[in-house]
Design a protein around this motif. Structure first.
Motif, mmCIF file in Angstrom:
data_model
loop_
_atom_site.group_PDB
_atom_site.id
_atom_site.type_symbol
_atom_site.label_atom_id
_atom_site.label_comp_id
_atom_site.label_asym_id
_atom_site.label_seq_id
_atom_site.Cartn_x
_atom_site.Cartn_y
_atom_site.Cartn_z
ATOM 1 N N VAL A 17 0.855 -1.198 0.000
ATOM 2 C CA VAL A 17 0.000 0.000 0.000
ATOM 3 C C VAL A 17 0.891 1.248 0.000
ATOM 4 O O VAL A 17 0.669 2.196 -0.767
ATOM 5 C CB VAL A 17 -0.948 0.005 1.213
ATOM 6 N N MET A 20 2.807 1.463 -3.566
ATOM 7 C CA MET A 20 1.961 1.795 -4.715
ATOM 8 C C MET A 20 1.393 3.210 -4.600
ATOM 9 O O MET A 20 1.403 3.970 -5.570
ATOM 10 C CB MET A 20 0.802 0.786 -4.847
ATOM 11 N N SER A 21 0.923 3.574 -3.394
ATOM 12 C CA SER A 21 0.367 4.923 -3.285
ATOM 13 C C SER A 21 1.468 5.959 -3.437
ATOM 14 O O SER A 21 1.265 7.013 -4.054
ATOM 15 C CB SER A 21 -0.412 5.130 -1.982
ATOM 16 N N CYS A 24 2.161 6.325 -7.179
ATOM 17 C CA CYS A 24 1.088 7.004 -7.906
ATOM 18 C C CYS A 24 0.943 8.465 -7.494
ATOM 19 O O CYS A 24 0.597 9.316 -8.316
ATOM 20 C CB CYS A 24 -0.235 6.275 -7.710
ATOM 21 N N LYS A 106 -10.946 -0.961 1.728
ATOM 22 C CA LYS A 106 -10.105 -1.716 0.795
ATOM 23 C C LYS A 106 -10.969 -2.775 0.099
ATOM 24 O O LYS A 106 -11.880 -3.311 0.723
ATOM 25 C CB LYS A 106 -8.957 -2.385 1.550
ATOM 26 N N PRO A 107 -10.747 -3.149 -1.156
ATOM 27 C CA PRO A 107 -9.678 -2.619 -2.004
ATOM 28 C C PRO A 107 -10.002 -1.188 -2.488
ATOM 29 O O PRO A 107 -11.146 -0.891 -2.810
ATOM 30 C CB PRO A 107 -9.661 -3.579 -3.192
ATOM 31 N N VAL A 108 -8.943 -0.397 -2.523
ATOM 32 C CA VAL A 108 -9.104 1.020 -2.857
ATOM 33 C C VAL A 108 -8.790 1.249 -4.344
ATOM 34 O O VAL A 108 -7.860 0.643 -4.887
ATOM 35 C CB VAL A 108 -8.112 1.854 -2.004
ATOM 36 N N ARG A 109 -9.594 2.114 -4.985
ATOM 37 C CA ARG A 109 -9.283 2.497 -6.369
ATOM 38 C C ARG A 109 -8.330 3.685 -6.299
ATOM 39 O O ARG A 109 -8.637 4.702 -5.659
ATOM 40 C CB ARG A 109 -10.545 2.892 -7.134
ATOM 41 N N ILE A 110 -7.153 3.527 -6.910
ATOM 42 C CA ILE A 110 -6.127 4.569 -6.811
ATOM 43 C C ILE A 110 -6.645 5.891 -7.386
ATOM 44 O O ILE A 110 -6.365 6.967 -6.851
ATOM 45 C CB ILE A 110 -4.827 4.107 -7.509
ATOM 46 N N LEU A 113 -8.566 7.594 -4.829
ATOM 47 C CA LEU A 113 -7.687 8.093 -3.774
ATOM 48 C C LEU A 113 -7.004 9.385 -4.225
ATOM 49 O O LEU A 113 -6.932 10.372 -3.474
ATOM 50 C CB LEU A 113 -6.634 7.022 -3.429
ATOM 51 N N LYS A 114 -6.538 9.374 -5.493
ATOM 52 C CA LYS A 114 -5.894 10.574 -6.045
ATOM 53 C C LYS A 114 -6.864 11.743 -6.046
ATOM 54 O O LYS A 114 -6.516 12.873 -5.663
ATOM 55 C CB LYS A 114 -5.441 10.313 -7.488
ATOM 56 N N ASN B 267 -6.545 -5.973 -1.556
ATOM 57 C CA ASN B 267 -6.245 -4.559 -1.806
ATOM 58 C C ASN B 267 -4.855 -4.406 -2.427
ATOM 59 O O ASN B 267 -4.654 -3.615 -3.346
ATOM 60 C CB ASN B 267 -6.333 -3.787 -0.494
ATOM 61 N N GLN B 274 -3.627 -1.757 -10.586
ATOM 62 C CA GLN B 274 -3.928 -0.401 -11.042
ATOM 63 C C GLN B 274 -2.647 0.354 -11.396
ATOM 64 O O GLN B 274 -2.564 1.031 -12.435
ATOM 65 C CB GLN B 274 -4.693 0.360 -9.951
#
Lengths: 127, 484
Positions: A17, A20-21, A24, A106-110, A113-114, B267, B274
């Motif tokens: 997490v 990836m975050s 992005c 979760k699961p979160v769509r990026i 989130l952005k 997740n 993604q």
């Protein structure tokens, strides 16, 4: 220029997490700091300013609610976005009550989130 | 006949036994009474025979006078006494015939006639020179004869008295024997089955619902045994349902934990996917491979979680196998790991070295451990330490598992009731109240025990003991069973 980039803190005991975050969000031009250890994140929040804090709710040692409470006490203007793997009405209500900016299960769509981060920074009109 | 005895009630059996005893005593009394009556009538006979004896005696006295004085008066006296004796014989003829037979009376009368003839010839002077001696001899013979009968009769009465003493003694012994036999029979019919029922009741109270075997009678006790077995069967069925319900309840608790645990790898996969799509062109070859490897690892992680849950929920047979308690504890802790993490609880597992195997339904014991751990988690809402240790009991016959939490503890007033089915407290909450009673039932069924001590505010300690499978332990060493 460095100082103008909004600072984002991501706290989650899942390393992916964070990775990836971070990847992005950095692409969006933010300065991203990540912690998998919530205690270290707590220490960072005591000393540093962040524009947005993204935190998991259930973590060892210090949980997301405590980080939310600490952030709001130390930096009232900082926006906090909550992530949780096990969403419930109770935790969502409590998060809103403690002035969390957003709440994701979760699961979160990026993409979402952005968008939420952009809104938190006032770069996009709020929904 | 035996079947019919089995079917009669205890009351009837007791009444029959008493009636048999009573009949025996009455028969014995009647026999004794008949003896007494005979003795009395014989004594009366002997007394009446005395009259004859007196008459004969008087006759001999007159004979003596005659031989002494040879006068008329003596002669008259003797003939009067002879006549008197004859009358006495005639008077007692019936009794004499009864006692000695008709021949005896005739012989006696004949003797007296001969005596009378000798006396008459002596008086008239027709007698020979030894007439006096012959008269005396004949007189002695009549006297002996008449006395002999009384003597014989007395002897006979003596024998009868001795015989009736024997009868009395025999009936006393018989009554005692009968009483002892009755006690034995009653104990066989009543006390032994009652003891068996008592034992079975104790077993039920300890959670082993076994039917009573070997009571075949259809009396009150037989019917009680049937009712008892019916009850034990129903409790067993109820207990089985509780075990199933308890399984579902703990499954529910685990499922919510698993949902949380599963959402994390999901997740992760989602975020990787993604990022992968969004940054596909910017990613290097190595990064792409690494992303996909990470996806694979997260899938593996998910599969493990699901496997654990499936393993727990799968309903297996009730067969018991030899198992290592320490490995079972590790497995059970893994199942609740997520609950422990979320509850901020540190788990410490200390397993004893080389513990012998336990014969158990591993699934059920796993359920007991998961229930116990889940209760400990609930008792520590602010986090704490869950300490699980395994070892041998002090006497070496059992494996003990000690589960200690640093939670809220159990108030002393409810401590004795926590193993009751459906007992729960609103504070503990969340559960159906089935866990502990089900655990109790399972452990008791394994011949073990489960005990709890608690101090409010400091925590609780559950001690679960399971008997060591001695036979299995030696077999294990011989066969080098990798599972043991």
């Amino acid at each position: 220029m460095e100082t103008e980039r909004p600072r984002i803190l991501v706290v989650d005991d899942e390393k992916i997490v964070c990775d990836m975050s971070s990847r992005c969000l950095e692409e969006e031009g933010y300065d991203v700091t990540t912690f998998t250890d919530s205690k270290l994140a707590q220490a960072a929040l005591e000393n540093e300013h962040f524009d947005v804090v993204i935190t998991d709710l259930k973590m060892k040692d210090v949980d997301g609610m405590e980080l939310l409470e600490l952030t709001k006490r130390r930096h009232p203007l900082t926006k906090v976005i909550i992530l949780t793997a096990f969403g419930s009405l109770e935790t969502a209500t409590e998060a809103i009550h403690r002035e969390a900016f957003d709440y994701f299960t979760k699961p979160v769509r990026i993409r979402d989130l952005k968008a939420s981060v952009r809104r938190a920074l006032g770069r996009e009109p709020t929904k | 006949m035996y079947q019919r005895i089995l079917a009669t009630s205890i009351t009837t059996k007791l009444l029959l036994a008493m009636a048999a005893g009573l009949v025996f005593v009455i028969l014995m009394s009647l026999l004794y009474y008949a003896n007494l009556v005979t003795i009395r009538s014989r004594l009366a006979l002997v007394e009446s025979m005395d009259d004859l004896g007196v008459a004969v005696g008087e006759m001999r006295r007159a004979e003596k006078n005659l031989l002494l004085y040879h006068d008329r008066t003596s002669a008259d006296e003797l003939s009067a006494q002879i006549e008197h004796t004859r009358e006495a014989i005639r008077d007692k003829a019936a009794e004499l015939i009864k006692l000695e037979g008709a021949g005896y009376v005739e012989a006696l009368e004949h003797d007296v006639s001969l005596y009378a003839e000798l006396a008459r010839s002596l008086v008239t002077g027709e007698a020979a020179a030894d007439g006096a001696d012959r008269l005396r001899e004949r007189g002695q013979a009549v006297e002996r004869y008449s006395r002999g009968i009384v003597h014989a009769e007395r002897e006979r009465i003596d024998r009868m008295i001795v015989a009736s003493h024997r009868t009395l003694l025999f009936s006393l012994v018989a009554v005692l024997g009968f009483g002892a036999a009755a006690v034995l029979v009653v104990s066989r019919l009543v006390v032994v089955p009652l003891r068996r029922i008592e034992r079975a009741t104790r077993e039920v109270s300890e959670g082993r619902f076994r039917p009573i075997r070997g009571i075949r009678s259809r009396d009150e006790i037989g019917r009680l045994a049937i009712a008892f077995n019916h009850m034990a069967e129903r409790i067993q069925r109820h207990q089985d349902e509780l075990v199933r319900a308890g399984r579902l309840a703990s499954l529910g608790t685990l499922t919510s934990g698993v949902a949380h645990e599963l959402n994390n790898p999901l997740n992760n996969i989602s975020m990787i996917a993604q990022t992968f799509v969004e940054h596909y062109h910017a990613l290097t070859e190595d990064e792409r491979v690494e992303y996909m490897n990470e996806v694979d690892r997260q899938c593996e992680r998910s599969r493990e979680i699901v496997d654990n849950l499936l393993d727990f929920s799968r309903v297996r047979g009730s067969e018991r196998t030899r198992g290592d308690i320490s490995r079972l504890l590790e497995r059970s802790l893994k199942l609740v790991r997520n609950q422990l993490d979320l509850g901020n609880i540190t788990a410490v597992l200390q397993t004893g070295d080389e513990l012998p195997p336990v014969l158990m339904n591993q699934h059920q014991i796993e359920q007991v451990m998961v229930n116990t751990f889940t209760n400990a988690v609930k008792a520590m809402p602010r986090g704490g330490t869950l300490r699980v240790t395994s070892g041998r009991s002090a006497d070496g016959t059992c494996i003990t598992v000690t589960v200690t939490d640093t939670g809220v503890g159990i108030p002393p007033e409810i401590l004795p009731r926590i193993f009751d089915p459906f007992f729960t407290t609103s504070e503990v909450g969340g559960g159906t109240g089935l866990g502990l009673s089900v655990s109790y039932g399972i452990i008791k069924d394994h011949g073990g025990s489960i005990d709890v001590t608690s101090e409010p505010g400091k925590g609780s300690t559950f001690v679960i003991s399971l008997p060591i499978d001695e036979g299995g332990a030696s077999g294990d060493r011989k066969t080098q069973d990798p599972g043991g």
